[in-house]
Scaffold this active site. Sequence first.
Site, PDB file in Angstrom:
ATOM      1  N   ARG A 245       0.801  -1.224   0.000  1.00 46.74           N
ATOM      2  CA  ARG A 245       0.000   0.000   0.000  1.00 46.74           C
ATOM      3  C   ARG A 245       0.835   1.276   0.000  1.00 46.74           C
ATOM      4  O   ARG A 245       0.281   2.362   0.050  1.00 46.74           O
ATOM      5  CB  ARG A 245      -0.925   0.000   1.218  1.00 46.74           C
ATOM      6  CG  ARG A 245      -1.924  -1.146   1.203  1.00 46.74           C
ATOM      7  CD  ARG A 245      -2.842  -1.093   2.399  1.00 46.74           C
ATOM      8  NE  ARG A 245      -3.803  -2.177   2.386  1.00 46.74           N
ATOM      9  CZ  ARG A 245      -4.741  -2.378   3.312  1.00 46.74           C
ATOM     10  NH1 ARG A 245      -4.816  -1.531   4.335  1.00 46.74           N
ATOM     11  NH2 ARG A 245      -5.580  -3.384   3.228  1.00 46.74           N
ATOM     12  N   HIS A 278       3.364 -12.093  -4.279  1.00 44.59           N
ATOM     13  CA  HIS A 278       2.473 -11.270  -5.105  1.00 44.59           C
ATOM     14  C   HIS A 278       2.994  -9.848  -5.124  1.00 44.59           C
ATOM     15  O   HIS A 278       3.359  -9.291  -4.098  1.00 44.59           O
ATOM     16  CB  HIS A 278       1.052 -11.308  -4.539  1.00 44.59           C
ATOM     17  CG  HIS A 278       0.003 -10.851  -5.517  1.00 44.59           C
ATOM     18  ND1 HIS A 278      -0.080  -9.556  -5.990  1.00 44.59           N
ATOM     19  CD2 HIS A 278      -1.018 -11.529  -6.128  1.00 44.59           C
ATOM     20  CE1 HIS A 278      -1.084  -9.455  -6.839  1.00 44.59           C
ATOM     21  NE2 HIS A 278      -1.679 -10.631  -6.935  1.00 44.59           N
ATOM     22  N   TYR A 281       0.050  -3.731  -5.785  1.00 44.02           N
ATOM     23  CA  TYR A 281      -1.020  -3.245  -6.652  1.00 44.02           C
ATOM     24  C   TYR A 281      -0.722  -1.828  -7.163  1.00 44.02           C
ATOM     25  O   TYR A 281      -1.394  -1.348  -8.089  1.00 44.02           O
ATOM     26  CB  TYR A 281      -2.349  -3.239  -5.892  1.00 44.02           C
ATOM     27  CG  TYR A 281      -2.803  -4.620  -5.466  1.00 44.02           C
ATOM     28  CD1 TYR A 281      -2.833  -5.677  -6.369  1.00 44.02           C
ATOM     29  CD2 TYR A 281      -3.192  -4.869  -4.154  1.00 44.02           C
ATOM     30  CE1 TYR A 281      -3.249  -6.941  -5.983  1.00 44.02           C
ATOM     31  CE2 TYR A 281      -3.617  -6.124  -3.756  1.00 44.02           C
ATOM     32  CZ  TYR A 281      -3.640  -7.163  -4.671  1.00 44.02           C
ATOM     33  OH  TYR A 281      -4.052  -8.412  -4.274  1.00 44.02           O
ATOM     34  N   HIS A 318       0.645  -8.087 -11.616  1.00 47.48           N
ATOM     35  CA  HIS A 318      -0.346  -7.665 -12.599  1.00 47.48           C
ATOM     36  C   HIS A 318       0.371  -6.887 -13.704  1.00 47.48           C
ATOM     37  O   HIS A 318       1.138  -5.950 -13.397  1.00 47.48           O
ATOM     38  CB  HIS A 318      -1.404  -6.793 -11.953  1.00 47.48           C
ATOM     39  CG  HIS A 318      -2.259  -7.520 -10.961  1.00 47.48           C
ATOM     40  ND1 HIS A 318      -3.294  -6.906 -10.276  1.00 47.48           N
ATOM     41  CD2 HIS A 318      -2.258  -8.811 -10.554  1.00 47.48           C
ATOM     42  CE1 HIS A 318      -3.880  -7.786  -9.484  1.00 47.48           C
ATOM     43  NE2 HIS A 318      -3.252  -8.948  -9.619  1.00 47.48           N
ATOM     44  N   GLU A 353       0.151 -12.302 -14.438  1.00 47.24           N
ATOM     45  CA  GLU A 353      -1.138 -12.846 -14.009  1.00 47.24           C
ATOM     46  C   GLU A 353      -2.234 -12.519 -15.029  1.00 47.24           C
ATOM     47  O   GLU A 353      -2.305 -11.395 -15.532  1.00 47.24           O
ATOM     48  CB  GLU A 353      -1.523 -12.272 -12.643  1.00 47.24           C
ATOM     49  CG  GLU A 353      -2.823 -12.834 -12.102  1.00 47.24           C
ATOM     50  CD  GLU A 353      -3.147 -12.341 -10.705  1.00 47.24           C
ATOM     51  OE1 GLU A 353      -4.308 -12.486 -10.268  1.00 47.24           O
ATOM     52  OE2 GLU A 353      -2.234 -11.799 -10.043  1.00 47.24           O
ATOM     53  N   ASP A 387      -5.359 -17.260 -13.276  1.00 53.78           N
ATOM     54  CA  ASP A 387      -6.332 -17.028 -12.206  1.00 53.78           C
ATOM     55  C   ASP A 387      -7.697 -17.497 -12.703  1.00 53.78           C
ATOM     56  O   ASP A 387      -8.230 -16.961 -13.683  1.00 53.78           O
ATOM     57  CB  ASP A 387      -6.382 -15.543 -11.836  1.00 53.78           C
ATOM     58  CG  ASP A 387      -7.226 -15.276 -10.596  1.00 53.78           C
ATOM     59  OD1 ASP A 387      -8.418 -15.657 -10.610  1.00 53.78           O
ATOM     60  OD2 ASP A 387      -6.712 -14.688  -9.640  1.00 53.78           O
ATOM     61  N   HIS A 390     -10.398 -14.775 -12.889  1.00 59.15           N
ATOM     62  CA  HIS A 390     -10.114 -13.759 -13.889  1.00 59.15           C
ATOM     63  C   HIS A 390     -10.379 -14.257 -15.310  1.00 59.15           C
ATOM     64  O   HIS A 390     -11.008 -13.547 -16.110  1.00 59.15           O
ATOM     65  CB  HIS A 390      -8.665 -13.290 -13.770  1.00 59.15           C
ATOM     66  CG  HIS A 390      -8.375 -12.582 -12.478  1.00 59.15           C
ATOM     67  ND1 HIS A 390      -7.098 -12.141 -12.132  1.00 59.15           N
ATOM     68  CD2 HIS A 390      -9.178 -12.247 -11.444  1.00 59.15           C
ATOM     69  CE1 HIS A 390      -7.145 -11.560 -10.944  1.00 59.15           C
ATOM     70  NE2 HIS A 390      -8.396 -11.616 -10.503  1.00 59.15           N
ATOM     71  N   HIS A 424      -3.976 -19.384  -9.595  1.00 55.29           N
ATOM     72  CA  HIS A 424      -4.747 -18.800  -8.494  1.00 55.29           C
ATOM     73  C   HIS A 424      -6.126 -19.437  -8.506  1.00 55.29           C
ATOM     74  O   HIS A 424      -6.827 -19.393  -9.531  1.00 55.29           O
ATOM     75  CB  HIS A 424      -4.868 -17.279  -8.650  1.00 55.29           C
ATOM     76  CG  HIS A 424      -3.636 -16.547  -8.250  1.00 55.29           C
ATOM     77  ND1 HIS A 424      -3.472 -15.189  -8.442  1.00 55.29           N
ATOM     78  CD2 HIS A 424      -2.497 -16.960  -7.639  1.00 55.29           C
ATOM     79  CE1 HIS A 424      -2.288 -14.800  -7.979  1.00 55.29           C
ATOM     80  NE2 HIS A 424      -1.680 -15.874  -7.494  1.00 55.29           N
ATOM     81  N   ASP A 437     -13.742  -8.441 -11.452  1.00 55.57           N
ATOM     82  CA  ASP A 437     -12.779  -9.179 -10.616  1.00 55.57           C
ATOM     83  C   ASP A 437     -13.354  -9.311  -9.204  1.00 55.57           C
ATOM     84  O   ASP A 437     -12.982  -8.573  -8.294  1.00 55.57           O
ATOM     85  CB  ASP A 437     -11.442  -8.444 -10.608  1.00 55.57           C
ATOM     86  CG  ASP A 437     -10.373  -9.167  -9.794  1.00 55.57           C
ATOM     87  OD1 ASP A 437     -10.631 -10.298  -9.335  1.00 55.57           O
ATOM     88  OD2 ASP A 437      -9.280  -8.600  -9.612  1.00 55.57           O
ATOM     89  N   HIS A 439     -13.937 -12.241  -6.357  1.00 47.22           N
ATOM     90  CA  HIS A 439     -13.667 -13.617  -5.966  1.00 47.22           C
ATOM     91  C   HIS A 439     -14.771 -14.168  -5.069  1.00 47.22           C
ATOM     92  O   HIS A 439     -15.304 -13.465  -4.214  1.00 47.22           O
ATOM     93  CB  HIS A 439     -12.335 -13.712  -5.227  1.00 47.22           C
ATOM     94  CG  HIS A 439     -11.161 -13.325  -6.065  1.00 47.22           C
ATOM     95  ND1 HIS A 439      -9.859 -13.450  -5.631  1.00 47.22           N
ATOM     96  CD2 HIS A 439     -11.078 -12.824  -7.324  1.00 47.22           C
ATOM     97  CE1 HIS A 439      -9.030 -13.035  -6.564  1.00 47.22           C
ATOM     98  NE2 HIS A 439      -9.748 -12.639  -7.605  1.00 47.22           N
ATOM     99  N   GLU A 469      -7.186 -17.361  -3.056  1.00 44.95           N
ATOM    100  CA  GLU A 469      -7.371 -15.946  -2.720  1.00 44.95           C
ATOM    101  C   GLU A 469      -8.853 -15.683  -2.434  1.00 44.95           C
ATOM    102  O   GLU A 469      -9.364 -14.600  -2.694  1.00 44.95           O
ATOM    103  CB  GLU A 469      -6.900 -15.058  -3.867  1.00 44.95           C
ATOM    104  CG  GLU A 469      -5.419 -15.143  -4.146  1.00 44.95           C
ATOM    105  CD  GLU A 469      -5.009 -14.288  -5.334  1.00 44.95           C
ATOM    106  OE1 GLU A 469      -3.899 -13.734  -5.300  1.00 44.95           O
ATOM    107  OE2 GLU A 469      -5.802 -14.165  -6.286  1.00 44.95           O
TER     108      GLU A 469
END
Length: 561
Positions: A245, A278, A281, A318, A353, A387, A390, A424, A437, A439, A469
């Site tokens: 973050r 991972h 983001y 990503h 991914e 994924d 996805h 994933h 997206d 999950h 995930e």
Amino acid sequence: MTDAKLSRGSRLTRSGATPKQSSRIPDAQSSSIRKFESARTLAIGGKQQVYDDGKIRSSKSKTEDPKEPRESLPADSNNLELGAGSENLEASRAAIPRAYDKSSVRNSMGESTSTEANDPKSRASSRKRLKTVAIKDSPIPAKQTTENEKSKADVEVLAKKNRSKISPQNPKGEESTIQEVSIRSKRKRMIEKEKEAEVMPLAARSMGLRMLVGAHVSSAKGQSLISANCYFAGNAFALFLKSQRKWDNPPLQDEHRIQFQALVKEHNYDPARHILPHGSYLVNLAQEDTTKAQKAYTAFLDDLHRCEALGIKFYNFHPGFTGSSPRTAAIARIAAHLNAAHMATKSITPVLETMAGTGNVIGSTFTDLRDIIALVQDKSRVGVCLDTCHVFAAGYDLRKPDSFAAVLEDFESTVGLRYLKAVHLNDSKTPLGSHRDLHANIGTGFLGLSAFWNVMNERRFEGLPMVLETPIDREDADGKVSEDKGVWAREIKLLEGLVGMEMEGKAFRAMEAELAQEGQADREKHQSAFERKAAKEAKTANKNEGKRKRKIRVEASESVG
């Protein structure tokens, strides 16, 4: 006198007078006469001596302070024989909790430590207390002052520790501080209980399996990543190497690296096969702005260096999004950053991914992945993570065995299965081709349990790290949301149990129906939203098409005229 027994409800004096009579004896003499400890010394055969200062002392005891309160005797003190010797005295002292008044505490030299030691009012108060004690029939409670003194002592210690201005002269301060101590202690006990609970695995880890299933674990609350994955009984796991973050993070510490490597070895994990970090983001390697692109690449490269320091081979990220630039230009920038990263590292393999295709996101089609890999110079150090949520949201149907086989065939012909390095495992809350997206838990979404039966029985997926995930937040009857980490442990065992299970068998169909029923309400909600959105998009498309046709007719009429 030495042949008499000492009664708990009485007190000895120099002249054998009763407590009432002794109150008339001058203070210079009564200060030592009223001492309970001197009486006990006499009782066990000690000798008295009268000194020049007029005070009576025992040859076996030091000078006593008249203000020191008498000690309470044990229940069987009446059975102590006089003249029994020091053994009985020491035994009785050991059995008696001492209760001091703060104004009469003495140091090792026998001197009073109180600032009120020479205060006449204080001495009068001490004599009054001693007189009251002497005329009582029952023994003095050992804790008559401990609660008050203990609370004051706690306040003083805490105030000193926190460098606070709270003092025993501030009652409100004392009360708030004591309450703070209580809350802090309670919170500490709760944290300790939580840590103890998290150490105990939710299920036994199945070793030696060909399908390596795990979860994306966290190191929150001081819990080690390895221990967390063992807690879920996983054979593979994902993690963030730093906070995803923020841009700036402290470097990897040597002690953390050594601890990680030791735990990996202890729990039989192979960093090159079982661990899939991972990426952040925040990173967009397709960024067009030069300054922002350099910032993204720096953060990306830092993660790759951390992987190599920990012995990890694969790093999932990503691909990015185009922004306002053409798709081909954005793909070229991603490949350029991968080539630069390969030059700056030795062994790490970045893994692209697959994405759901929301907006201008790159990676929602197999052709996007193919085009990126085509521009990478060292193709042995690039891979793909599939994924399930996805690709389904992007339009690739994994639900039936024949459609699943068709998707893999498409991947093989477009990208190449040799580039598939990880999976994933996520169900989808939205329908096929929704480009959302979102999950869902295994078997409760639009993919359903059959899609994961296809995945778990695909031999070409053996040995790949497959990471859950799925959501673990649960709401209780009071509406409070909390994490149920047992979800991952149950899903890991569910997926492992699908290997070799008959898809048409009663056991599989029963599980499939149960999980589908669990997620029915959520599916209906998202299906309705999907249909409304599709209708709106269709209406907009028809409107635009009408505008286009009218424009063509106008242009045609103008050309004729």
